[in-house]
Design a protein around this motif. Structure first.
Motif, PDB file in Angstrom:
ATOM      1  N   LEU A 125       0.696  -1.301  -0.052  1.00 39.37           N
ATOM      2  CA  LEU A 125       0.056   0.090  -0.078  1.00 39.37           C
ATOM      3  C   LEU A 125       0.814   1.263  -0.002  1.00 39.37           C
ATOM      4  O   LEU A 125       0.261   2.262  -0.494  1.00 39.37           O
ATOM      5  CB  LEU A 125      -0.874   0.123   1.337  1.00 39.37           C
ATOM      6  CG  LEU A 125      -2.114  -1.138   1.226  1.00 39.37           C
ATOM      7  CD1 LEU A 125      -2.646  -1.158   2.456  1.00 39.37           C
ATOM      8  CD2 LEU A 125      -2.976  -0.623   0.074  1.00 39.37           C
ATOM      9  N   GLU A 126       2.127   1.161   0.736  1.00 39.72           N
ATOM     10  CA  GLU A 126       2.982   2.399   0.412  1.00 39.72           C
ATOM     11  C   GLU A 126       4.115   2.432  -0.637  1.00 39.72           C
ATOM     12  O   GLU A 126       5.308   2.943  -0.600  1.00 39.72           O
ATOM     13  CB  GLU A 126       3.680   2.358   1.977  1.00 39.72           C
ATOM     14  CG  GLU A 126       2.835   2.829   2.976  1.00 39.72           C
ATOM     15  CD  GLU A 126       3.629   3.334   4.242  1.00 39.72           C
ATOM     16  OE1 GLU A 126       4.853   3.019   4.486  1.00 39.72           O
ATOM     17  OE2 GLU A 126       3.188   4.262   4.961  1.00 39.72           O
ATOM     18  N   SER A 127       3.686   1.580  -1.666  1.00 37.28           N
ATOM     19  CA  SER A 127       4.566   1.379  -2.625  1.00 37.28           C
ATOM     20  C   SER A 127       4.976   3.065  -3.421  1.00 37.28           C
ATOM     21  O   SER A 127       5.843   2.819  -3.866  1.00 37.28           O
ATOM     22  CB  SER A 127       3.849   0.538  -3.978  1.00 37.28           C
ATOM     23  OG  SER A 127       2.807   1.274  -4.533  1.00 37.28           O
ATOM     24  N   ASP A 128       4.165   3.872  -3.137  1.00 33.38           N
ATOM     25  CA  ASP A 128       4.762   5.031  -3.878  1.00 33.38           C
ATOM     26  C   ASP A 128       5.451   5.959  -2.650  1.00 33.38           C
ATOM     27  O   ASP A 128       5.974   6.965  -3.170  1.00 33.38           O
ATOM     28  CB  ASP A 128       3.397   6.083  -4.262  1.00 33.38           C
ATOM     29  CG  ASP A 128       2.549   5.456  -5.278  1.00 33.38           C
ATOM     30  OD1 ASP A 128       3.183   4.511  -6.159  1.00 33.38           O
ATOM     31  OD2 ASP A 128       1.241   5.690  -5.603  1.00 33.38           O
ATOM     32  N   TYR A 129       5.487   5.604  -1.644  1.00 28.15           N
ATOM     33  CA  TYR A 129       6.345   6.158  -0.449  1.00 28.15           C
ATOM     34  C   TYR A 129       7.888   5.937  -0.695  1.00 28.15           C
ATOM     35  O   TYR A 129       8.294   4.698  -1.166  1.00 28.15           O
ATOM     36  CB  TYR A 129       6.012   5.708   0.946  1.00 28.15           C
ATOM     37  CG  TYR A 129       6.397   6.587   2.066  1.00 28.15           C
ATOM     38  CD1 TYR A 129       6.083   7.810   2.114  1.00 28.15           C
ATOM     39  CD2 TYR A 129       7.426   6.142   2.835  1.00 28.15           C
ATOM     40  CE1 TYR A 129       6.460   8.912   2.947  1.00 28.15           C
ATOM     41  CE2 TYR A 129       8.107   6.879   3.781  1.00 28.15           C
ATOM     42  CZ  TYR A 129       7.613   8.134   3.994  1.00 28.15           C
ATOM     43  OH  TYR A 129       8.217   8.973   4.855  1.00 28.15           O
ATOM     44  N   PRO A 130       8.696   7.013  -0.989  1.00 27.02           N
ATOM     45  CA  PRO A 130       9.910   6.883  -1.510  1.00 27.02           C
ATOM     46  C   PRO A 130      11.053   6.118  -0.586  1.00 27.02           C
ATOM     47  O   PRO A 130      12.113   6.035  -0.868  1.00 27.02           O
ATOM     48  CB  PRO A 130      10.346   8.148  -2.063  1.00 27.02           C
ATOM     49  CG  PRO A 130       9.659   9.056  -1.001  1.00 27.02           C
ATOM     50  CD  PRO A 130       8.154   8.471  -0.885  1.00 27.02           C
ATOM     51  N   PHE A 131      10.501   6.349   0.638  1.00 30.79           N
ATOM     52  CA  PHE A 131      11.692   5.960   1.941  1.00 30.79           C
ATOM     53  C   PHE A 131      11.393   4.615   2.524  1.00 30.79           C
ATOM     54  O   PHE A 131      10.425   3.955   2.417  1.00 30.79           O
ATOM     55  CB  PHE A 131      11.410   6.901   3.053  1.00 30.79           C
ATOM     56  CG  PHE A 131      12.048   8.341   2.531  1.00 30.79           C
ATOM     57  CD1 PHE A 131      13.324   8.618   2.139  1.00 30.79           C
ATOM     58  CD2 PHE A 131      11.014   9.236   2.161  1.00 30.79           C
ATOM     59  CE1 PHE A 131      13.777   9.717   1.473  1.00 30.79           C
ATOM     60  CE2 PHE A 131      11.419  10.572   1.838  1.00 30.79           C
ATOM     61  CZ  PHE A 131      12.474  10.911   1.611  1.00 30.79           C
ATOM     62  N   LEU A 132      12.643   3.597   2.671  1.00 28.02           N
ATOM     63  CA  LEU A 132      12.558   2.440   3.478  1.00 28.02           C
ATOM     64  C   LEU A 132      12.659   2.950   4.996  1.00 28.02           C
ATOM     65  O   LEU A 132      11.943   2.506   5.744  1.00 28.02           O
ATOM     66  CB  LEU A 132      13.645   1.636   3.110  1.00 28.02           C
ATOM     67  CG  LEU A 132      13.581   1.062   1.849  1.00 28.02           C
ATOM     68  CD1 LEU A 132      14.819   0.169   1.419  1.00 28.02           C
ATOM     69  CD2 LEU A 132      12.297   0.068   1.520  1.00 28.02           C
ATOM     70  N   ILE A 133      13.456   3.877   4.969  1.00 25.82           N
ATOM     71  CA  ILE A 133      13.559   4.579   6.574  1.00 25.82           C
ATOM     72  C   ILE A 133      13.387   6.171   6.247  1.00 25.82           C
ATOM     73  O   ILE A 133      14.095   6.791   5.535  1.00 25.82           O
ATOM     74  CB  ILE A 133      14.719   4.142   7.170  1.00 25.82           C
ATOM     75  CG1 ILE A 133      15.025   2.605   7.298  1.00 25.82           C
ATOM     76  CG2 ILE A 133      15.103   4.667   8.382  1.00 25.82           C
ATOM     77  CD1 ILE A 133      16.296   2.147   7.634  1.00 25.82           C
ATOM     78  N   ASP A 134      12.417   6.828   7.276  1.00 24.75           N
ATOM     79  CA  ASP A 134      12.240   8.003   7.370  1.00 24.75           C
ATOM     80  C   ASP A 134      13.667   8.637   7.390  1.00 24.75           C
ATOM     81  O   ASP A 134      14.319   8.205   8.441  1.00 24.75           O
ATOM     82  CB  ASP A 134      11.104   8.616   8.000  1.00 24.75           C
ATOM     83  CG  ASP A 134       9.795   8.238   7.578  1.00 24.75           C
ATOM     84  OD1 ASP A 134       9.824   7.949   6.370  1.00 24.75           O
ATOM     85  OD2 ASP A 134       8.809   8.496   8.235  1.00 24.75           O
TER      86      ASP A 134
END
Length: 388
Positions: A125-134
């Motif tokens: 669901l977070e596939s568009d989120y660019p970070f593995l770790i914020d």
């Protein structure tokens, strides 16, 4: 102790500013230049400047400690699948220690790790989120994750998950650094209630002020007070000051800082009648709590035993100037000696008033640093101060 802003600021994106507690995106090159100016002023005043990343590296000399640190970091970053934990641990341990710490601070983009597997529904669901770790963009505000109180330290439970990860660095410094590992702890990061360093102000060797704020819980103040009074300490009382629970007030030191023995710069909205509570030791396991209602001036004069305390209003008598300069931390000064402070250049109205009150000003550039909503006090954590 300072932290020079790093690549974590370049990992800020407009879509995720609220998630990372930022309102804007500073330009890193200029922010670093301004921060270097800040550090050089401190050094010119014979202040020893320590850097957070260096202290962390110096705390990781033992292999077992290093492994534990990386594993704990990944756990708190929300990396749960064993395969991905192994991949990221190998990645971090392949780096030079300082580069590893700086990379942790900067966050990890998905584009930087090629062998990361999606396993859980949330990851898809977070596939568009660019970070593995914020990233940790708030790190240059070193005041908050812990606080030095006399010869002891409080390691904080921060109010938000985003910033609570920062206190892991403090944990390792104060447990494993050869110079600081024996310092007594008055609070620990695993406590239930949040407390942050911007709410803790040392007023003299007997009195502390702590803000009951958006980010510091009254239960945490009580636990901290009990722990403090159980130790050998010169502190006799804590003034818990109730301030509005909103972002513009955030911490006590964003609306109230000490500039001399008898002078404070304040946000005009807190000069009126306030609710405060004086916490003192009753016996070994309990506190005497005394409510105090009065103006801030009355509360300070009563507890500090100083007559004629002067409250200097951020922005003076102008509602417009006060609001603008408060937004840019005009009340957040760093006092480096009685009557001498470091301030942001952009708060020229407040700076002029301070100058006319006889306060010596060290003015630093602030076009980019101020975008993080923190001032010179927020950007510093004194470890040791001379008795004067």
């Amino acid at each position: 102790m300072l932290h020079r802003p790093g690549r974590e600021l370049e990992n800020l994106m407009p879509e995720y500013l609220e998630r990372l507690l930022f309102d804007d995106i500073p330009y890193l090159k200029i922010a670093q230049k301004e921060h270097d100016e800040f550090a050089e002023i401190l050094k010119s005043k014979n202040v020893e400047v320590l850097y957070l990343e260096d202290l962390v590296v110096e705390s990781l000399s033992e292999k077992e400690v290093l492994n534990s640190f990386v594993e704990e970091f990944l756990y708190e970053a929300g990396i749960k699948e064993e395969f991905n934990i192994i991949a990221l641990k190998e990645y971090f341990l392949s780096l030079d220690k300082k580069e590893m710490v700086l990379q942790m601070m900067a966050g990890v983009r998905k584009s930087e790790i090629t062998n990361f597997e999606k396993v859980h529904l949330a990851e898809y669901l977070e596939s568009d989120y660019p970070f593995l770790i914020d990233p940790m963009p708030n790190l240059y505000f070193t005041r908050d994750p812990f606080a030095c109180v006399g010869d002891k330290v409080t390691i904080h439970r921060m109010n938000t998950h985003t910033r609570n990860r920062e206190t892991l660095f403090a944990k390792y410094i104060f447990n494993y650094h050869p110079k600081y590992e024996k310092i007594a702890h008055l609070y620990e990061r695993q406590e239930e209630f949040s407390i942050e360093g911007g709410d803790i102000l040392v007023l003299n060797d007997k009195v502390l002020a702590v803000g009951i704020s958006q980010r510091t819980d009254p239960n945490a103040i009580e636990k901290f007070a009990l722990n403090l009074f159980k130790t050998e300490t010169t502190f006799e009382k804590i003034i818990a000051i109730d301030i509005p629970k909103q972002r513009t007030f955030m911490h006590l030191d964003t609306v109230f800082t000490m500039v001399d023995y008898d002078k404070f710069v304040i946000h005009p909205n807190i000069e009126h009648t306030m609710k405060s509570f004086v916490l003192e030791k009753k016996d070994k396991n309990s506190l005497k709590i005394t409510p105090q209602i009065g103006t801030l001036k009355e509360i300070l004069e009563s507890n500090l035993k100083v007559n004629g305390i002067k409250l200097i209003k951020c922005g003076g008598d102008s509602v417009v100037d006060a609001a603008r300069e408060q937004w840019n931390d005009g009340s957040n000064t760093l006092c480096i000696a009685p009557g001498e402070v470091i301030v942001y250049s952009r708060n020229y109205v407040t700076n002029d008033i301070l100058d006319k009150e006889g306060i010596k000003l060290n003015i630093i550039s602030s076009s980019e640093l101020s975008r993080g909503r923190g001032g010179p006090r927020c950007m510093s954590m004194p470890f040791v101060r001379e008795k004067i």
